[in-house]
Design a protein around this motif. Structure first.
Motif, PDB file in Angstrom:
ATOM      1  N   GLN A  31       0.824  -1.203   0.000  1.00 10.61           N
ATOM      2  CA  GLN A  31       0.000   0.000   0.000  1.00 10.61           C
ATOM      3  C   GLN A  31       0.865   1.263   0.000  1.00 10.61           C
ATOM      4  N   TYR A  32       1.991   1.216   0.695  1.00  9.61           N
ATOM      5  CA  TYR A  32       2.906   2.362   0.700  1.00  9.61           C
ATOM      6  C   TYR A  32       3.490   2.587  -0.687  1.00  9.61           C
ATOM      7  N   LEU A  33       3.902   1.518  -1.348  1.00  9.78           N
ATOM      8  CA  LEU A  33       4.463   1.651  -2.685  1.00  9.78           C
ATOM      9  C   LEU A  33       3.411   2.115  -3.683  1.00  9.78           C
ATOM     10  N   LEU A  34       2.175   1.618  -3.518  1.00  4.28           N
ATOM     11  CA  LEU A  34       1.092   2.042  -4.402  1.00  4.28           C
ATOM     12  C   LEU A  34       0.815   3.540  -4.233  1.00  4.28           C
ATOM     13  N   ALA A  35       0.860   4.011  -2.999  1.00  2.00           N
ATOM     14  CA  ALA A  35       0.663   5.445  -2.751  1.00  2.00           C
ATOM     15  C   ALA A  35       1.793   6.253  -3.388  1.00  2.00           C
ATOM     16  N   SER A  36       3.018   5.720  -3.359  1.00  2.57           N
ATOM     17  CA  SER A  36       4.155   6.410  -3.980  1.00  2.57           C
ATOM     18  C   SER A  36       3.975   6.520  -5.483  1.00  2.57           C
ATOM     19  N   VAL A  37       3.462   5.440  -6.089  1.00  2.00           N
ATOM     20  CA  VAL A  37       3.193   5.476  -7.526  1.00  2.00           C
ATOM     21  C   VAL A  37       2.146   6.531  -7.833  1.00  2.00           C
ATOM     22  N   GLY A  38       1.092   6.578  -7.019  1.00  2.00           N
ATOM     23  CA  GLY A  38       0.044   7.561  -7.221  1.00  2.00           C
ATOM     24  C   GLY A  38       0.548   8.984  -7.078  1.00  2.00           C
ATOM     25  N   ALA A  39       1.563   9.187  -6.242  1.00  2.00           N
ATOM     26  CA  ALA A  39       2.119  10.526  -6.047  1.00  2.00           C
ATOM     27  C   ALA A  39       3.084  10.915  -7.156  1.00  2.00           C
ATOM     28  N   GLY A  40       3.376   9.977  -8.054  1.00  2.46           N
ATOM     29  CA  GLY A  40       4.278  10.280  -9.156  1.00  2.46           C
ATOM     30  C   GLY A  40       5.737  10.047  -8.846  1.00  2.46           C
ATOM     31  N   THR A  41       6.039   9.313  -7.798  1.00  2.00           N
ATOM     32  CA  THR A  41       7.427   9.012  -7.465  1.00  2.00           C
ATOM     33  C   THR A  41       8.069   8.169  -8.558  1.00  2.00           C
ATOM     34  N   GLY A  42       9.331   8.461  -8.871  1.00  2.00           N
ATOM     35  CA  GLY A  42      10.028   7.730  -9.915  1.00  2.00           C
ATOM     36  C   GLY A  42      10.262   6.277  -9.559  1.00  2.00           C
ATOM     37  N   ASP A  43      10.398   5.439 -10.587  1.00  2.00           N
ATOM     38  CA  ASP A  43      10.579   4.003 -10.365  1.00  2.00           C
ATOM     39  C   ASP A  43      11.829   3.700  -9.553  1.00  2.00           C
ATOM     40  N   SER A  44      12.912   4.429  -9.820  1.00  2.00           N
ATOM     41  CA  SER A  44      14.162   4.161  -9.104  1.00  2.00           C
ATOM     42  C   SER A  44      14.005   4.482  -7.621  1.00  2.00           C
ATOM     43  N   THR A  45      13.285   5.556  -7.299  1.00  2.00           N
ATOM     44  CA  THR A  45      13.070   5.916  -5.895  1.00  2.00           C
ATOM     45  C   THR A  45      12.177   4.885  -5.213  1.00  2.00           C
ATOM     46  N   ILE A  46      11.136   4.430  -5.899  1.00  2.00           N
ATOM     47  CA  ILE A  46      10.264   3.401  -5.323  1.00  2.00           C
ATOM     48  C   ILE A  46      11.040   2.120  -5.074  1.00  2.00           C
ATOM     49  N   GLY A  47      11.857   1.721  -6.032  1.00  2.00           N
ATOM     50  CA  GLY A  47      12.672   0.517  -5.851  1.00  2.00           C
ATOM     51  C   GLY A  47      13.633   0.656  -4.697  1.00  2.00           C
ATOM     52  N   HIS A  48      14.229   1.832  -4.558  1.00  2.00           N
ATOM     53  CA  HIS A  48      15.149   2.064  -3.433  1.00  2.00           C
ATOM     54  C   HIS A  48      14.418   1.979  -2.102  1.00  2.00           C
ATOM     55  N   ASP A  49      13.262   2.634  -1.999  1.00  2.00           N
ATOM     56  CA  ASP A  49      12.508   2.623  -0.742  1.00  2.00           C
ATOM     57  C   ASP A  49      12.066   1.212  -0.374  1.00  2.00           C
ATOM     58  N   ARG A  50      11.654   0.451  -1.360  1.00  2.84           N
ATOM     59  CA  ARG A  50      11.218  -0.918  -1.107  1.00  2.84           C
ATOM     60  C   ARG A  50      12.354  -1.758  -0.547  1.00  2.84           C
ATOM     61  N   SER A  51      13.534  -1.635  -1.153  1.00  2.00           N
ATOM     62  CA  SER A  51      14.672  -2.421  -0.686  1.00  2.00           C
ATOM     63  C   SER A  51      15.088  -2.021   0.721  1.00  2.00           C
ATOM     64  N   VAL A  52      14.997  -0.726   1.038  1.00  2.00           N
ATOM     65  CA  VAL A  52      15.365  -0.264   2.375  1.00  2.00           C
ATOM     66  C   VAL A  52      14.395  -0.801   3.417  1.00  2.00           C
TER      67      VAL A  52
END
Length: 358
Positions: A31-52
């Motif tokens: 749900q956090y990653l989905l919200a990030s996508v909805g906010a327009g966060t870049g794929d690289s940033t989403i991937g980084h946040d997920r791994s962290v």
């Protein structure tokens, strides 16, 4: 005031089994990653946040909603002391965790309390959150003499080197860092169509993958090919690039290819960032050995800003060339000579004296 439950009425009143806990934890991350996508966060940033987040969960060893500040202390210390990561990297990880837990607290605090009996707290607090100030030693570049020595020796060696194409490509990339202030990602992601010789008096480089603010994706800009950049790119496109492969006329082909070809398309593959870093490191060890291990692509970006400023270009123009959002960021890239203040003072006095004389 009671906390509202976000989940549906069909959801269980309590999570009992280990599988239920694991599934709920995964759902929160999703749900956090989905919200990030909805906010327009870049794929690289989403991937980084997920791994962290998953790295933190692994170190935590228990459900993520039970994390406390001392758990974050242990995780951040592990990154610095055991993994020896740069302080800026540790700060990025801390910010990613803080953002994730803010999301949990804001959206799912009541849900988590009802299902697990736990009240979520923010583990990244004012005591363990890395400061925003710059870390480490200032990224002061070499002098003009040292940079000219490195690149003149590198340029003269091209006609005698065994791997001319590789050396010429690495030399061009480093020259773009030195003369145009490009970032390394901006450099290796350039395509043939990004060199626009028809724009302006010098031509322009279309940088399509500039570094944008967090969550905004790539930031594009047009960089004028001043400071001998136009001559370098003309030499590369006319004399060198076609020797890598027949795709040099394809506008979507990489401007900086590697020696391998793509097995699906038959075109040249794109060079990687580490290959370009290694090329600069090898040249530095050979012709500027006292800078070995210290001269990096980003250091040449600092050199570009400093050299343009010393030649009279104003800060606003340098900001546009480097692609900075804030002028204050550009000022940190300017490293002036020790006598800069005295020189400016003398020039100011000369102007005053000239006006008085008139």
């Amino acid at each position: 005031m009671a906390l509202a439950v976000v989940r549906s009425l069909d959801a269980p009143r309590r999570l009992e089994t280990a599988q239920e806990l694991q599934d709920f934890e995964q759902e929160l991350v999703d749900q956090y990653l989905l919200a990030s996508v909805g906010a327009g966060t870049g794929d690289s940033t989403i991937g980084h946040d997920r791994s962290v987040v998953f790295e933190f969960i692994e170190v935590l060893g228990r459900p993520v909603w039970t994390a406390q500040p001392h758990d974050a202390d242990r995780f951040l210390a592990l990154q610095r002391k055991d993994k020896l990561l740069a302080r800026s990297t540790v700060r990025q990880k801390a910010c990613a965790l803080a953002s994730f837990f803010n999301f949990l607290i804001t959206r799912y605090q009541g849900d988590i309390q009802v299902l697990t009996g736990c009240v979520v707290s923010q583990p990244i607090d004012e005591y363990n959150r890395p400061a925003k100030a710059d870390y480490g030693v200032a990224n002061v570049p070499p002098t003009d003499t040292e940079v000219e020595l490195l690149f003149s020796e590198w340029r003269d060696s091209l006609q005698h080197t065994r791997k001319f194409l590789v050396q010429a490509r690495d030399y061009l990339a480093a020259s773009l860092w030195r003369r145009a202030g490009l970032r390394i990602q901006e450099t290796y992601r350039l395509d043939m169509r990004d060199w626009r010789r028809d724009l302006g008096a010098y031509g322009k480089l279309h940088v399509r993958f500039g570094k944008g603010s967090r969550g905004r994706g790539p930031k594009t800009r047009l960089v004028p090919a001043i400071n001998s950049v136009a001559e370098l790119l003309d030499w590369w496109v006319i004399d060198v690039r076609h020797q890598f492969g027949d795709d040099w006329q394809d506008p979507d082909a990489p401007l900086l290819p590697c020696e391998r070809t793509d097995r699906h398309t038959g075109s040249c593959s794109r060079v990687g960032d580490q290959t370009l870093r290694d090329g600069l490191a090898t040249a530095t060890r050979r012709w500027l050995p006292h800078w070995t291990g210290r001269l990096r692509p980003h250091t040449l970006r600092h050199y570009c800003a400093s050299s343009l400023y010393s030649r009279g270009m104003d800060l606003k123009a340098i900001q546009e060339i480097l692609g900075h959002e804030w002028l204050s960021t550009t000022t940190r890239y300017i490293h002036v000579h020790a006598d800069h203040v005295e020189h400016v003072w003398d020039k100011a006095n000369e102007r005053v004296a000239a006006r008085l004389g008139q």
